[in-house]
Design an enzyme around this catalytic site. Structure first.
Site, PDB file in Angstrom:
ATOM      1  N   LYS A 101      -2.764   0.437   3.688  1.00 51.48           N
ATOM      2  CA  LYS A 101      -3.790   0.820   2.726  1.00 51.48           C
ATOM      3  C   LYS A 101      -4.473  -0.399   2.102  1.00 51.48           C
ATOM      4  CE  LYS A 101      -2.799   5.535   2.134  1.00 51.48           C
ATOM      5  NZ  LYS A 101      -2.364   6.623   1.272  1.00 51.48           N
ATOM      6  N   ARG A 104       5.738   7.669   4.855  1.00 55.27           N
ATOM      7  CA  ARG A 104       4.724   7.992   5.866  1.00 55.27           C
ATOM      8  C   ARG A 104       4.099   6.683   6.348  1.00 55.27           C
ATOM      9  NH1 ARG A 104      -0.803   9.067   6.242  1.00 55.27           N
ATOM     10  NH2 ARG A 104      -1.346  10.698   7.739  1.00 55.27           N
TER      11      ARG A 104
END
Length: 279
Positions: free
Chosen positions: A221, A255
């Site tokens: 991210k 995840r």
């Protein structure tokens, strides 16, 4: 300790488990287009399972900042064959979608979990999951993918995210979805600036106070890029560090794109945590 009820599967969360990301999309932020056909996605998913993924999370619509919405028919065409093939091989499959029509089709194809960035907020999404025995991950997002990163603002991000998740859990229980099927996710990078993401990570244990397993999804991210200066395809080490920080604060599901690296890190983590004093 939690045992997650996901369709026919019972997943012990005594140790943190790994959810491998399978994006069947042309425009995902980190691997858009690479797995855009079903056979490539199936092959990649099976590789992630070999590397140690406990759950395979299949998505057919990008939720990166600014992503365009995908028609239901296109998402079904991308997702259902992959879910069906993987579930047919005995894999624990999650479908990453916000659309009730896709949820129902994927569940019929063998998905054991729904991973929804809108926390079952779409009309009839609660009903779609309640009619099944699948697990569901409820995520917080401020705004929508088209606008969420334009100007995220909170008075107290931890308090607000915790309250939102508590409200969505209550809605699920009222719809007949038992707590054994529920997972919560603070939604790192979904309508959050860097300082919001760091506050949520630092105080993740406060979300765990809701008494449900917490999923952390920090893989590749932009917050990792902001902190390290690394391009999206060079954030593997930062992702491992961030996820271990989440585990230290109570996360039970991770995840990730880089399953092998995460599994190796957890092997060390578990060995240290389970070592008996004096032995």
């Amino acid at each position: 300790m939690f045992v997650l009820h996901a369709g026919p599967h019972r997943l012990s969360l005594a140790r943190p488990i790994v959810m491998g990301i399978v994006n069947v999309t042309p425009d995902s932020f980190s691997d858009g287009g690479r797995l855009a056909d079903a056979q490539a996605a199936i092959g990649h998913a099976l590789k992630l399972q070999e590397e140690g993924a406990d759950i395979l999370d299949v998505g057919g619509e990008s939720t990166r900042p600014g992503a365009a919405k995908v028609p239901v028919a296109d998402e079904l065409r991308r997702v259902v064959p992959v879910v069906e093939a993987l579930a047919g091989r005995g894999c624990v499959v999650s479908v990453d979608t916000t659309k009730p029509e896709v949820m129902r089709a994927a569940l019929s194809a063998g998905a054991a979990m729904v991973n929804d960035v809108m926390a079952l907020g779409a009309p009839s999404a609660l009903d779609a999951v309640a009619a099944s025995d699948a697990a569901v991950c409820l995520m917080h997002m401020q705004g929508d993918p088209q606008s969420m990163q334009q100007a995220p603002a909170y008075a107290d991000v931890v308090v607000e995210v915790k309250q939102f998740l508590a409200d969505r859990v209550a809605a699920c229980e009222a719809a007949g979805i038992s707590r054994e099927r529920l997972v919560i996710d603070p939604g790192f990078g979904f309508g959050k600036a860097l300082e919001h993401n760091l506050a949520l990570l630092r105080h993740l244990d406060r979300l765990a106070e809701l008494g449900l397993p917490v999923l952390a999804g920090l893989s590749r991210k932009s917050m990792l890029g902001a902190l390290t200066g690394r391009a999206v395809d060079r954030r593997e080490f930062a992702g491992v560090a961030a996820h271990l920080a989440a585990v230290a604060r109570g996360a039970r599901l991770l995840r990730v794109h880089d399953v092998a690296a995460m599994r190796d890190a957890l092997a060390i983590w578990n060995a240290v945590e389970e070592q008996q004093d004096g032995t």
